[in-house]
Design a protein around this motif. Structure first.
Motif, short mmCIF file in Angstrom:
data_model
loop_
_atom_site.label_atom_id
_atom_site.label_comp_id
_atom_site.label_asym_id
_atom_site.label_seq_id
_atom_site.Cartn_x
_atom_site.Cartn_y
_atom_site.Cartn_z
N UNK A 264 0.84 -1.21 0.00
CA UNK A 264 0.00 0.00 0.00
C UNK A 264 0.87 1.26 0.00
N UNK A 265 0.30 2.37 -0.43
CA UNK A 265 1.03 3.63 -0.45
C UNK A 265 1.36 4.07 0.97
N UNK A 266 0.42 3.82 1.89
CA UNK A 266 0.62 4.13 3.30
C UNK A 266 -0.23 3.15 4.12
N UNK A 267 -0.23 3.33 5.43
CA UNK A 267 -0.95 2.40 6.29
C UNK A 267 -2.35 2.90 6.63
N UNK A 268 -2.86 3.78 5.80
CA UNK A 268 -4.24 4.24 5.95
C UNK A 268 -5.20 3.07 5.77
N UNK A 269 -6.28 3.05 6.54
CA UNK A 269 -7.19 1.90 6.54
C UNK A 269 -7.73 1.60 5.15
N UNK A 270 -8.22 2.61 4.46
CA UNK A 270 -8.81 2.35 3.15
C UNK A 270 -7.76 1.99 2.11
N UNK A 271 -6.56 2.53 2.23
CA UNK A 271 -5.50 2.17 1.30
C UNK A 271 -5.13 0.69 1.45
N UNK A 272 -5.01 0.21 2.68
CA UNK A 272 -4.72 -1.21 2.92
C UNK A 272 -5.86 -2.07 2.41
N UNK A 273 -7.08 -1.67 2.69
CA UNK A 273 -8.24 -2.48 2.27
C UNK A 273 -8.43 -2.44 0.75
N UNK A 274 -8.06 -1.34 0.13
CA UNK A 274 -8.11 -1.29 -1.33
C UNK A 274 -7.22 -2.36 -1.96
N UNK A 275 -6.02 -2.52 -1.39
CA UNK A 275 -5.08 -3.51 -1.92
C UNK A 275 -5.61 -4.93 -1.71
N UNK A 276 -6.31 -5.18 -0.61
CA UNK A 276 -6.91 -6.49 -0.38
C UNK A 276 -8.03 -6.77 -1.39
N UNK A 277 -8.84 -5.76 -1.63
CA UNK A 277 -9.92 -5.92 -2.61
C UNK A 277 -9.35 -6.17 -4.00
N UNK A 278 -8.24 -5.53 -4.32
CA UNK A 278 -7.59 -5.78 -5.62
C UNK A 278 -7.29 -7.26 -5.80
N UNK A 279 -6.81 -7.91 -4.74
CA UNK A 279 -6.49 -9.34 -4.82
C UNK A 279 -7.76 -10.16 -5.05
N UNK A 280 -8.80 -9.86 -4.31
CA UNK A 280 -10.05 -10.61 -4.48
C UNK A 280 -10.61 -10.44 -5.89
N UNK A 281 -10.47 -9.25 -6.44
CA UNK A 281 -10.95 -9.02 -7.80
C UNK A 281 -10.09 -9.73 -8.84
N UNK A 282 -8.82 -9.97 -8.49
CA UNK A 282 -7.90 -10.64 -9.42
C UNK A 282 -7.98 -12.16 -9.33
N UNK A 283 -8.73 -12.68 -8.35
CA UNK A 283 -8.82 -14.13 -8.20
C UNK A 283 -9.48 -14.74 -9.43
N UNK A 284 -8.90 -15.81 -9.93
CA UNK A 284 -9.46 -16.50 -11.09
C UNK A 284 -10.82 -17.10 -10.73
N UNK A 285 -11.81 -16.83 -11.56
CA UNK A 285 -13.16 -17.34 -11.30
C UNK A 285 -13.17 -18.87 -11.38
N UNK A 286 -13.92 -19.49 -10.51
CA UNK A 286 -14.07 -20.94 -10.50
C UNK A 286 -15.31 -21.30 -11.30
N UNK A 287 -15.13 -22.03 -12.37
CA UNK A 287 -16.26 -22.41 -13.21
C UNK A 287 -16.72 -23.80 -12.82
N UNK A 288 -18.02 -24.10 -12.96
CA UNK A 288 -18.55 -25.40 -12.51
C UNK A 288 -17.82 -26.61 -13.07
#
Length: 506
Positions: A264-288
């Protein structure tokens, strides 16, 4: 004597819904008492426990004292210290479904505002109740016209945050009509654990880690949370949840995010959580069509643990005799971005396993060219970083070195950072860390609405597939094992194996 109170912390009123419940007695109140003893609570604070039962303050304090003496990491309380702490505790009977019974809370708030006239106190509404009451409480706070100012009021809710993507979205939507996002603290106790927090310090405060922390050097990552215990008295809840909902959707995915996130750019709460959300959005979708090759599930049968016979899941109280609920789950996941492309993340969790442990293992790739003899025991083993969360709190680097002697024989050695050996003070419990952050208004360790929804979206294909397809082989692993064979096959197909803790001594 206890340390001086934290003069930087703003005066705070805690209103705990479910004030006589198990969570309050086992976790919340011992944590608040420990913070008080260590000088982290503000000079001026009040704790108002509420329940449907009418009870005077003396009786309520007596019940809490018994719980603190049993569950506090500091052991039995001292009379003078408890008396000083308990002078700030009150009980108020209320029906959480009836807003008219919330009026006394407003009276308490106004009373303390007048007594603490030099500043406006923060008000924390802690929902230590069943999840289906969260929105009811939030709604009744507004109807009763209790303090709902974005600057002073906060509401705390415990997991689970919904039971699926649709319910999570509905819960977030409702809460966000009543409170702003910066007022909502979705608490996941795993994120308050000392070693979990230290992962970010380990990664981002050491320059030698960043060049290694990518697909060029890391072969795969394993995240395991294993438990010896069964479901205990939670049969009714677990039948509706299962281990995928109960553990992977929140705890394990959050650990994955901390391991995989970008700096993260800094240890600001939303900056840290933004980086976590980036990972979740980058997760490869699981197809049936790929669920069978990307996941494994299991259910424990009967067996013996530490010399005691234990029953299988289907024989547990409030469990259906032909239940299809999984007590073990494993997933293979990928993060599709530049740092992690092609690196598998293996997640595993289950009940009634061989040992209770939580650990993250980062397996590094082999050396590009082996200059040593290829005799057995003389081939360099892969380097491995092991982050132990429980039962031991430690970070260890497994490296190769020369064994003493005249020949060039290699041997594995561990460079260990062990909390038990270096901590100068007692390690705080997770709830102490999280409660202090709530008092301070720091949301870094709390899940944001979009985090919750992204995590649900990732696992929904597996959840739907498992619920709609019965498995004929349940139970498929005995108690005191490391889980079902299909979990071993999941990782063995890629040429790897699960890293288990050493076996118990015979």
């Amino acid at each position: 004597m206890r340390k001086s109170a934290n003069k930087k912390a703003k005066s705070t009123i805690f209103i705990i819904f479910g004030g006589t419940g198990d969570l309050t007695k086992r976790k919340i109140m011992p944590a608040l008492y420990n913070l008080f003893l260590d000088g982290w609570l503000p000079e001026k604070f009040a704790i108002i426990g509420t329940s449907s039962t009418k009870m005077n303050d003396v009786k309520y304090k007596g019940e809490l004292l018994a719980s603190v003496n049993e569950f506090s990491r500091k052991g039995k309380s001292k009379k003078e210290e408890w008396s000083e702490f308990a002078s700030n505790i009150f009980h108020q009977a209320a029906d959480i479904t009836d807003a008219s019974t919330f009026k006394p809370f407003g009276d308490y708030i106004e009373k303390f505002k007048k007594e603490w006239e030099e500043e406006t106190p923060s008000v924390v509404y802690y929902c230590a109740v069943a999840p289906h009451f969260f929105c009811t409480i939030a709604h009744n706070i507004l109807i009763a016209k209790l303090d709902n100012s974005p600057e002073t009021a906060r509401i705390v809710i415990e997991k689970p945050f919904g039971t699926d993507l649709e319910s999570a979205k509905a819960l977030n939507a409702k809460l966000l009509t009543l409170f702003q996002e910066n007022q909502i603290y979705r608490i996941d106790h795993y994120l308050g654990k000392e070693v979990v927090q230290n992962i970010m310090a380990f990664r981002f405060a050491n320059s030698i880690m960043e060049p290694l922390w990518n697909r060029n050097h890391i072969e795969h990552v394993q995240i395991s949370v294993t438990e010896q215990i069964g479901i205990g008295t939670r049969g009714k809840y677990f039948e509706q949840a299962g281990i995928l909902r109960d553990m992977i959707q929140n705890h394990l995915l959050q650990l994955l995010c901390i391991i995989a996130m970008e700096p993260p750019v800094n240890f600001d709460a939303d900056e840290v959580r933004n980086r976590k959300v980036d990972i979740l959005k980058a997760m490869r979708k699981i197809v049936p069509s790929e669920i069978d090759s990307m996941s494994a599930r299991g259910q424990y049968g009967s067996g013996w643990i530490e010399g005691k016979e234990v029953i299988g899941y289907r024989e547990e109280e409030n469990v259906e005799p032909h239940s299809n609920t999984e007590t073990f789950a494993a997933l293979k996941l990928y993060v599709d971005n530049w740092r992690w492309q092609g690196v598998p993340f293996y997640l595993r969790t289950g009940k009634r396993l061989f040992k209770s442990a939580s650990q993250i293992t980062i397996q590094f790739k082999e050396v590009p060219h082996n200059i040593f003899h290829c005799e057995e025991g003389n081939t360099p083993k892969k380097n491995r970083l092991v982050i132990s969360i429980q039962p031991d709190m430690a970070i260890q680097f497994q490296l190769q070195s020369k064994s003493p002697g005249l020949e060039m024989n290699l041997n594995s050695m561990n460079m260990i950072f062990d909390y038990s050996g270096v901590a100068k003070s007692e390690t705080p419990e997770a709830y102490e860390t999280l409660l202090l952050d709530i008092i301070s208004g720091d949301q870094t360790l709390f899940m944001r609405a979009d985090q919750v929804e992204e995590a649900w979206e990732l696992i929904m294909p597996v959840l739907n597939f498992w619920e709609n397809s019965k498995t004929a082989d349940f139970p498929n692993y005995p108690a005191d094992s490391w889980g079902p064979e299909n979990a071993e096959a999941l990782i063995a197909r890629d040429g790897y194996h699960w890293f288990n803790l050493p076996e118990k001594s015979k």
